[in-house]
Design a protein around this motif. Sequence first.
Motif, short mmCIF file in Angstrom:
data_model
loop_
_atom_site.label_atom_id
_atom_site.label_comp_id
_atom_site.label_asym_id
_atom_site.label_seq_id
_atom_site.Cartn_x
_atom_site.Cartn_y
_atom_site.Cartn_z
N HIS A 147 0.81 -1.22 0.00
CA HIS A 147 0.00 0.00 0.00
C HIS A 147 0.84 1.27 0.00
CE1 HIS A 147 -2.66 3.22 1.41
NE2 HIS A 147 -3.65 2.48 0.97
N THR A 148 1.81 1.37 0.88
CA THR A 148 2.60 2.59 1.04
C THR A 148 4.04 2.23 1.35
OG1 THR A 148 0.67 3.75 1.95
CG2 THR A 148 2.81 4.79 2.29
N ARG A 182 9.11 5.54 -7.19
CA ARG A 182 7.68 5.78 -7.34
C ARG A 182 7.19 5.23 -8.68
NH1 ARG A 182 8.28 11.74 -4.91
NH2 ARG A 182 7.56 11.34 -2.79
N PRO A 188 2.05 4.91 -3.29
CA PRO A 188 2.56 6.11 -2.62
C PRO A 188 3.92 5.86 -1.98
CG PRO A 188 0.24 5.76 -2.09
CD PRO A 188 0.70 4.54 -2.83
N LEU A 190 6.81 7.84 0.31
CA LEU A 190 7.09 8.98 1.17
C LEU A 190 8.59 9.04 1.46
CD1 LEU A 190 4.26 8.27 3.77
CD2 LEU A 190 4.08 9.62 1.67
N THR A 380 0.20 6.36 7.44
CA THR A 380 -0.38 6.85 6.18
C THR A 380 -1.37 5.85 5.61
OG1 THR A 380 1.63 8.12 5.69
CG2 THR A 380 0.16 7.63 3.84
#
Length: 390
Positions: A147-148, A182, A188, A190, A380
Motif C-alpha cells: 500500500h505505502t 515511485r 505512494p 514517502l 499513512t
Amino acid sequence: MTATRAQPGRNASPRTARAINDRLALRLLQEEGPLTAAQLKELTGMSRPSVADLVERLQDSGLIEVVGESGAARRGPNARVYGIVADRAYVAGLDVRVESIGVEIADLLGRTVARADLTVPYDADPARTIAGGVDLLLGAAGGKPLHTVAFGAPGLVNPVTGRLSTTGELPAWHGDFVDEVRGRLGVPVLLENEVNLAAVAEQRVRGAGADTFVLLWIGGGVGAALVLEGRLRRGNSGGAGEVGFLPISSSGRLPTSTNCDDGFHGLAGSRAVCDLARAHGLALHGSDAAAAASAVLAGTPGFLDELAGRIALGAAAVCAVLDPGQIILAGEVGAAGGPDLAARVASTLATLSPLRTEVRPTAVPSGPILRGAVITAMDTAQNALFPPTP
C-alpha cells in the motif's frame, strides 16, 4: 485501559456519527489490541445495539475480524474478540545508505513480516535493485498488496516538493531515487530525512513524556531531529537538525555549504571517533560507524570522557537555541555508549550550559530508521484505509 467516550455532537447526522464511532473503535483496536464488544462498549460509551451495529459494519467492510474468544469466567458462551485485519495490505520501510538499502515489510499494525539488506554495487541501478528487492520480499511474505512505502535518506528533504537534496559526499543517485522508485512500484512513496525517522520511532516507543526532545545522531555522520510539542520540525527548507555543519571543529577551520568535515561532523563523526580511539591506544580496523561503535564498547574511561566532551559541545549549541530539556543519544555510537556515555555527556553539558537538560540513551538501539519508516508508512496507510473522522 483508559475509557474514551464517543462524542459526535448534538447536530451530527447519523452518517457522521457512525463514521466518528467507526474511527474511534478502529483507533482503540490499534492502540489497545483485540477487544470484545463489551470492552468496546465500555471504552466508547456507546449502547450495546450501537456497538453491535458498529462491529457488523466494520466486519462487512473487511476492516476487523474475529481473532479469538474471551475466556472470562462466567456462564454462557465466551465473548468474541475482534481485531484489525492487519494483513489486508502491507507497507514497506526503507533505509537508504551509501552502498546498501535496508528494507522491511510490515502489516498494517507495524508487525514485521520480512526484512533484508540489499547491496547496491557502484555501477548498479539502485531503483531497480530496491524495486526487485521489495517484490521479492512481498512474494516471500505471502504476496499481499503493497500500500505505502516510506524511506529515509541522508540529506535535506524539501517540505514543498518532497525531493531530496544531498549534502556532503553522497552518491549522485540519491537525488533521483524517489522518483524512480515511485515509477517502478506504482504506490505512494514517502521520503524523509533518516534521522527524522529515527525520532519518529523514538517518540512512538517512548510514548507519554516524549513530546519535546532533540535526538542527536552520532554515527557515520552526525545529525539531529527536533520534536517540539509533539511535532517533528523540519525547518523552512527541510534542514532543521543539520548539526554536522555547526562551526565547531578541532582544526580551527570552518565548514562550507557542501562539506562539513571542518564542522561538528569532523569532530564527532565515525572517522573522528575512530581517530580519537586510536589516540587512546585502541586497535581498530576501519573508520566507519561499526568501527566507531566497537571503539565505544571497548573504550577506556579517558577515551569516553573526551568523546563525551565533543558530543556535549554540539548538544550545548542545540540547547542554547532550542532549550528542549531532553537530548536523546542515538546512532551507532550513541546506542553503543548507552547510559554510561549519556551520563558522561550530561555531566559535561551541565558545565557548558545553564539550561537544565536531561541526556538519555536511545530507546530504539536497533534499526531505528527502518522502524520509523515503517511507522510513517503504517500511519499513512491506516489513514487511507480506515474511515476518517469527518
